[in-house]
Design an enzyme around this catalytic site. Structure first.
Site, PDB file in Angstrom:
ATOM      1  N   LYS A 184      61.990  75.021  54.870  1.00 57.41           N
ATOM      2  CA  LYS A 184      62.589  76.238  54.301  1.00 57.41           C
ATOM      3  C   LYS A 184      61.490  77.142  53.765  1.00 57.41           C
ATOM      4  O   LYS A 184      61.488  78.361  54.009  1.00 57.41           O
ATOM      5  CB  LYS A 184      63.581  75.865  53.191  1.00 57.41           C
ATOM      6  CG  LYS A 184      64.906  75.354  53.730  1.00 57.41           C
ATOM      7  CD  LYS A 184      65.751  74.654  52.690  1.00 57.41           C
ATOM      8  CE  LYS A 184      66.924  73.959  53.372  1.00 57.41           C
ATOM      9  NZ  LYS A 184      67.642  73.017  52.530  1.00 57.41           N
ATOM     10  N   GLN A 209      68.876  70.935  46.733  1.00 54.27           N
ATOM     11  CA  GLN A 209      68.815  70.091  47.922  1.00 54.27           C
ATOM     12  C   GLN A 209      69.657  68.829  47.726  1.00 54.27           C
ATOM     13  O   GLN A 209      69.538  68.141  46.716  1.00 54.27           O
ATOM     14  CB  GLN A 209      67.352  69.732  48.234  1.00 54.27           C
ATOM     15  CG  GLN A 209      67.151  69.006  49.541  1.00 54.27           C
ATOM     16  CD  GLN A 209      67.563  69.806  50.779  1.00 54.27           C
ATOM     17  OE1 GLN A 209      67.387  71.016  50.834  1.00 54.27           O
ATOM     18  NE2 GLN A 209      68.137  69.131  51.755  1.00 54.27           N
ATOM     19  N   ASP A 266      73.982  78.554  49.769  1.00 54.55           N
ATOM     20  CA  ASP A 266      74.446  77.404  50.552  1.00 54.55           C
ATOM     21  C   ASP A 266      75.946  77.524  50.844  1.00 54.55           C
ATOM     22  O   ASP A 266      76.457  76.843  51.724  1.00 54.55           O
ATOM     23  CB  ASP A 266      74.229  76.106  49.743  1.00 54.55           C
ATOM     24  CG  ASP A 266      73.097  75.254  50.300  1.00 54.55           C
ATOM     25  OD1 ASP A 266      72.795  75.381  51.495  1.00 54.55           O
ATOM     26  OD2 ASP A 266      72.529  74.466  49.522  1.00 54.55           O
TER      27      ASP A 266
END
Ligand code: GUN
Length: 298
Positions: free
Chosen positions: A59, A103, A126
């Site tokens: 990322k 995460q 997300d």
């Protein structure tokens, strides 16, 4: 060998990703030139799970390549829930941060739901916050989870029909299966399908997979879907990324999907390869959601 689909289309995510990134570059340049804004992602990694570390590195690399900012907060495995929520609250209030990503998976000692709910829905790139899932299910998606969002882009780019089709999803996770259902079932771009969601509790899975015009597999089981489980002409999206031992490979392992690619290839009208199918789309959609958030901050 079937008689109809000699030209199975290989659905390469890299082609779709390049196309979207070109467009994002224009938007990023415009944000910088006109508003002096650089899209910024704040990622949080708790513990030292090697797969998560790899995801976070990818990322960071992608954001850098696109001239965006990505900062990572590396926290020890014994971080407390309240410390993590304090950090998130600070990022919620930091105007220079446009996207916040925690995460997953988090260490078992932390309540993932509580943590994800503490992210401001406006910065939830997300798309996991219940408010964003709610918007999606009401037919007005704001931040769409990256993997299902990327799949919609693949279907659009390669002109795979969904309208009036039977889409069968195998997997009911919050990250893929459930949002995918919401996107395909509604009358949205690349939606208006009739959708069946299957899972580990489904009896006679083949009965459903054989009916699929579009089959989306996110089961996490290597090469689970075999050729005799599908009908000719099926469009197949394989979300699986599984590492399996393979002595013939230099590294001693290879990456395979949830679909037995070579067994299903001839029968399918189109299929995503693994690697190189859905995988390349996920980070691109994260970039896209972060750019959207930066634009919303103006
Ligand atoms: N772990 C596996 N996939 C994802 C994802 O899309 N987002 C986050 N935050 N964690 C993940």
């Amino acid at each position: 060998m079937n008689n109809f689909f000699f030209n199975t289309i290989l659905l390469k995510g890299s082609n779709v990703s390049n196309h979207i990134r070109k467009n994002l570059t224009l938007q990023i340049n415009e944000l910088k030139k006109t508003y002096n804004i650089t899209p910024k992602l704040s990622a949080i990694l708790v513990g030292d799970n090697p797969a998560s570390q790899l995801y976070i590195k990818s990322k960071e690399k992608a954001f850098k390549k696109m001239d965006c900012i990505s900062e990572t907060h590396n926290l020890p495995i014994n971080t407390t829930e309240s410390n993590l929520i304090e950090l998130i609250k600070g990022l919620n209030n930091d105007n220079s941060v446009h996207g916040i990503l925690v995460q997953l998976p988090l260490p078992k000692s932390l309540d993932s739901k509580k943590i994800l709910h503490s992210i401001s829905p406006e910065k939830d790139v997300d798309g996991f916050h219940p408010m964003n899932i709610g918007y999606l299910y009401q037919g007005e998606p704001k931040y769409v989870p990256c993997t299902p969002g990327g799949i919609i882009e693949i279907l659009d780019f390669y002109d795979i029909p969904t309208e009036r089709c039977h889409a069968v999803i195998v997997g009911r996770s919050n990250i893929v299966g459930k949002p995918m259902y919401g996107l395909l079932a509604q009358n949205l771009r690349k939606g208006n399908a009739t959708v069946t969601m299957c899972h580990t509790g489904t009896k006679d899975l083949s009965y459903f997979t054989k009916q699929a015009d579009l089959l989306i597999i996110a089961a996490g089981i290597p090469e689970f879907i075999k050729g005799d489980m599908i009908s000719e002409g099926t469009h197949i999206i394989d979300v699986g990324i599984n590492r399996v031992n393979d002595a013939s490979e230099k590294k001693g392992y290879k990456i395979v999907g949830d679909v037995d690619f070579f067994d299903c290839f001839d029968k399918s009208a189109s299929i995503t390869p693994v690697p190189g199918g859905v995988g390349p789309m996920t980070i691109t959609m994260l970039l896209s959601n972060t750019v959207t958030s930066a634009k919303n901050s103006i």
